[in-house]
Design a protein around this motif. Structure first.
Motif, short mmCIF file in Angstrom:
data_model
loop_
_atom_site.label_atom_id
_atom_site.label_comp_id
_atom_site.label_asym_id
_atom_site.label_seq_id
_atom_site.Cartn_x
_atom_site.Cartn_y
_atom_site.Cartn_z
N GLU A 48 -7.09 -0.07 -7.05
CA GLU A 48 -6.65 0.48 -5.75
C GLU A 48 -5.67 -0.49 -5.06
O GLU A 48 -4.66 -0.06 -4.52
CB GLU A 48 -7.85 0.75 -4.86
CG GLU A 48 -7.52 1.42 -3.56
CD GLU A 48 -7.13 2.88 -3.69
OE1 GLU A 48 -6.43 3.37 -2.79
OE2 GLU A 48 -7.52 3.53 -4.68
N ALA A 49 -5.98 -1.77 -5.10
CA ALA A 49 -5.08 -2.76 -4.50
C ALA A 49 -3.73 -2.78 -5.22
O ALA A 49 -2.68 -2.82 -4.58
CB ALA A 49 -5.72 -4.14 -4.52
N THR A 50 -3.76 -2.71 -6.53
CA THR A 50 -2.53 -2.71 -7.32
C THR A 50 -1.67 -1.48 -6.97
O THR A 50 -0.45 -1.58 -6.92
CB THR A 50 -2.85 -2.75 -8.82
OG1 THR A 50 -3.60 -3.94 -9.09
CG2 THR A 50 -1.60 -2.75 -9.68
N ASN A 51 -2.32 -0.37 -6.70
CA ASN A 51 -1.60 0.85 -6.28
C ASN A 51 -0.79 0.62 -5.01
O ASN A 51 0.23 1.27 -4.80
CB ASN A 51 -2.56 2.01 -6.05
CG ASN A 51 -3.06 2.62 -7.33
OD1 ASN A 51 -2.36 2.64 -8.33
ND2 ASN A 51 -4.27 3.12 -7.30
N HIS A 52 -1.24 -0.28 -4.15
CA HIS A 52 -0.60 -0.51 -2.86
C HIS A 52 0.39 -1.69 -2.87
O HIS A 52 1.02 -1.97 -1.87
CB HIS A 52 -1.67 -0.79 -1.79
CG HIS A 52 -2.48 0.42 -1.45
ND1 HIS A 52 -3.53 0.84 -2.24
CD2 HIS A 52 -2.41 1.30 -0.44
CE1 HIS A 52 -4.07 1.92 -1.70
NE2 HIS A 52 -3.39 2.22 -0.61
N ILE A 53 0.50 -2.36 -3.98
CA ILE A 53 1.34 -3.57 -4.06
C ILE A 53 2.72 -3.23 -4.61
O ILE A 53 2.84 -2.48 -5.58
CB ILE A 53 0.65 -4.64 -4.94
CG1 ILE A 53 -0.59 -5.16 -4.23
CG2 ILE A 53 1.61 -5.78 -5.28
CD1 ILE A 53 -1.44 -6.08 -5.05
N GLU A 54 3.72 -3.81 -3.99
CA GLU A 54 5.10 -3.66 -4.46
C GLU A 54 5.69 -5.00 -4.91
O GLU A 54 6.72 -5.03 -5.57
CB GLU A 54 5.98 -3.07 -3.36
CG GLU A 54 5.55 -1.68 -2.92
CD GLU A 54 5.61 -0.65 -4.05
OE1 GLU A 54 6.50 -0.74 -4.91
OE2 GLU A 54 4.74 0.25 -4.05
N GLU A 55 5.04 -6.10 -4.56
CA GLU A 55 5.55 -7.43 -4.87
C GLU A 55 5.49 -7.70 -6.37
O GLU A 55 4.42 -7.76 -6.97
CB GLU A 55 4.75 -8.49 -4.10
CG GLU A 55 5.34 -9.86 -4.20
CD GLU A 55 4.58 -10.87 -3.37
OE1 GLU A 55 4.59 -12.05 -3.76
OE2 GLU A 55 3.97 -10.48 -2.35
N GLU A 56 6.67 -7.85 -6.95
CA GLU A 56 6.80 -8.00 -8.40
C GLU A 56 5.98 -9.17 -8.96
O GLU A 56 5.33 -9.02 -10.00
CB GLU A 56 8.28 -8.18 -8.74
CG GLU A 56 8.59 -8.13 -10.20
CD GLU A 56 8.91 -6.75 -10.73
OE1 GLU A 56 9.22 -6.66 -11.92
OE2 GLU A 56 8.83 -5.76 -9.98
N SER A 57 5.98 -10.30 -8.29
CA SER A 57 5.27 -11.48 -8.83
C SER A 57 3.76 -11.22 -8.93
O SER A 57 3.12 -11.66 -9.88
CB SER A 57 5.54 -12.71 -7.98
OG SER A 57 5.05 -12.55 -6.68
N VAL A 58 3.21 -10.50 -7.98
CA VAL A 58 1.78 -10.17 -8.03
C VAL A 58 1.52 -9.16 -9.14
O VAL A 58 0.57 -9.30 -9.91
CB VAL A 58 1.28 -9.63 -6.66
CG1 VAL A 58 -0.17 -9.19 -6.76
CG2 VAL A 58 1.46 -10.67 -5.58
N LEU A 59 2.38 -8.15 -9.25
CA LEU A 59 2.22 -7.16 -10.31
C LEU A 59 2.28 -7.80 -11.69
O LEU A 59 1.51 -7.44 -12.59
CB LEU A 59 3.30 -6.08 -10.18
CG LEU A 59 3.21 -5.19 -8.94
CD1 LEU A 59 4.47 -4.35 -8.78
CD2 LEU A 59 1.97 -4.32 -8.98
#
Length: 111
Positions: A48-59
């Motif tokens: 769910e958190a990954t669904n809300h993330i746009e920051e490339e480094s975190v992905l």
């Protein structure tokens, strides 16, 4: 003997999961979402958190390191860096992960 409630070990685990998933759904702070995506005990909360993330480094960190294939595939689906995707497509130990990265490269017009 431990009695399981669904896939939770106990009531405390279920309550923590519900609290965490609700927190992710209501969170706007990217650093808090990143912490959930990278460190939460529950794969569905990380997803769910990954669904809300746009920051490339975190992905990228999620795609390279998460223990759950669904979470990793969701991160891969959002990555734009062709070098990272090519590395995953060529070198990851998981066939389905390599395939997801290869498909993402194709979507982005590479290969």
């Amino acid at each position: 003997m431990v009695h399981r409630v669904g896939f939770f070990k106990d009531k405390f685990s279920r309550e923590k999961y519900e609290k965490d998933i609700e927190a992710v759904r209501n969170e706007d702070d990217s650093s808090v979402l990143a912490d959930f995506a990278l460190n939460n005990d529950f794969s569905n909360v990380r997803l769910e958190a990954t669904n809300h993330i746009e920051e490339e480094s975190v992905l990228v960190k999620v795609a390279l390191n998460d223990s759950n294939k669904k979470v990793r595939k969701e991160a891969i689906r959002k990555i734009h860096n062709e070098f990272v995707l090519a590395d995953i497509a060529s070198n990851d130990s998981g066939r389905s992960i390599r395939q997801a990265a290869s498909e993402r490269l194709h979507e982005l017009g590479y290969r």
